[in-house]
Design a protein around this motif. Sequence first.
Motif, short mmCIF file in Angstrom:
data_model
loop_
_atom_site.label_atom_id
_atom_site.label_comp_id
_atom_site.label_asym_id
_atom_site.label_seq_id
_atom_site.Cartn_x
_atom_site.Cartn_y
_atom_site.Cartn_z
N ILE A 10 11.30 -7.80 4.75
CA ILE A 10 10.70 -8.95 4.07
C ILE A 10 11.84 -9.89 3.74
O ILE A 10 12.88 -9.47 3.23
CB ILE A 10 9.98 -8.52 2.76
N SER A 11 11.67 -11.18 4.06
CA SER A 11 12.78 -12.12 3.88
C SER A 11 13.08 -12.36 2.41
O SER A 11 12.18 -12.35 1.56
CB SER A 11 12.46 -13.46 4.57
N GLN A 12 14.36 -12.58 2.12
CA GLN A 12 14.79 -12.85 0.76
C GLN A 12 14.13 -14.13 0.23
O GLN A 12 13.76 -14.21 -0.95
CB GLN A 12 16.32 -13.01 0.71
N GLY A 30 10.11 3.65 -6.54
CA GLY A 30 9.20 3.95 -5.44
C GLY A 30 8.48 2.72 -4.91
O GLY A 30 7.44 2.84 -4.26
N CYS A 31 9.02 1.52 -5.16
CA CYS A 31 8.39 0.28 -4.68
C CYS A 31 8.75 0.05 -3.22
O CYS A 31 9.92 -0.16 -2.88
CB CYS A 31 8.83 -0.91 -5.53
N ALA A 32 7.75 0.08 -2.36
CA ALA A 32 7.98 -0.11 -0.93
C ALA A 32 8.39 -1.54 -0.61
O ALA A 32 9.12 -1.79 0.36
CB ALA A 32 6.71 0.26 -0.16
N VAL A 33 7.94 -2.49 -1.42
CA VAL A 33 8.28 -3.89 -1.19
C VAL A 33 9.76 -4.14 -1.46
O VAL A 33 10.45 -4.78 -0.66
CB VAL A 33 7.41 -4.82 -2.06
N SER A 93 0.82 -1.21 0.00
CA SER A 93 0.00 0.00 0.00
C SER A 93 0.85 1.26 0.00
O SER A 93 0.37 2.35 -0.32
CB SER A 93 -0.93 0.01 1.22
N ASP A 94 2.14 1.12 0.34
CA ASP A 94 3.04 2.27 0.36
C ASP A 94 3.80 2.45 -0.96
O ASP A 94 4.63 3.36 -1.09
CB ASP A 94 4.06 2.12 1.50
#
Length: 311
Positions: A287-289, A275-278, A261-262
């Motif tokens: 977030i784990s690899q 601009g990808c927050a993920v 969502s960010d």
Amino acid sequence: MNGLVIRNTGSWYVVLADDGTMHNCKIKGNFRLRGIRSTNPVAVGDRVAVLLNADGAAFITAIEPRRNYIIRRASNLSKESHILAANIDMTALVVTLANPATNTTFIDRFLATAMAYNVPALLVINKVDLLEADDDRSLLDAVAYLYESIGYEVMKISSKTGEGIDDLKAKLKGKLTLLSGNSGVGKSTLVNLLVPEAAARVGEVSDSHHTGMHTTTFSEMYFLKDGGAVIDTPGVKGFGTIDFQREEVSHYFPEIFAISSDCRYGNCTHTHEPGCAVLKAVEESRISQSRYASYLSIMDDSADDKYRKAY
């Protein structure tokens, strides 16, 4: 008459009728004509209508609407599926971290599929008695923490020593649960502990390849003494997803979906966009690899030739 499918041998289906009688059934050939592209149009857990002929032959003529199911891409077939079980309350994915070691990509693909088809999932780590060294225990704790932090329930058990078995029995009580996992993770041994009279065959793990030897050759439902039932299925090597839309894959990874969502763009695929927050969260280890790699592998499942060879 109507009944419940409790065994699928590949060519025959055993149906427990509502009157308590058991019937070995075939299916009518028109099932595939109705657009069901599955290697097994009828699955264990299905509610079905059965027609008994005058000569005693039994045929499944209709399937009642399913409330859910677990499905995977059929091995060697790019456009067909295999239904593991239907109308289940929960699925328990049995994994091991040694002898053999379950690949995290397999775990993530299975959990994503369960979420996609609205089936609550429990992660069961078996053979914890083999994890005696400090490094092994650290790995066990790390894997359990990873999935618990995402929101999954994790149980640590040993079918050999009995550790955690009583807690697992309590969790399964009153529910219809699908047991799944790679070959060699101890599902058949676990079934024998849960349902001693089942006498499920137990195989040995290959010393040379550290992979499981197939012992369960068909799907079968076993009823638990204190209520509920488990469905044991043949071990699988890989878990090919099917019918996933690329824009929906992130929905089945809770930690990715929460952060998405960010992202700057609403249609972000979390693969290359600015601009990808993920991507930022992966870089910062929020977030784990391994989970992100699994996400990318499912995104790649749309390739037409990906499952034309053994997976």
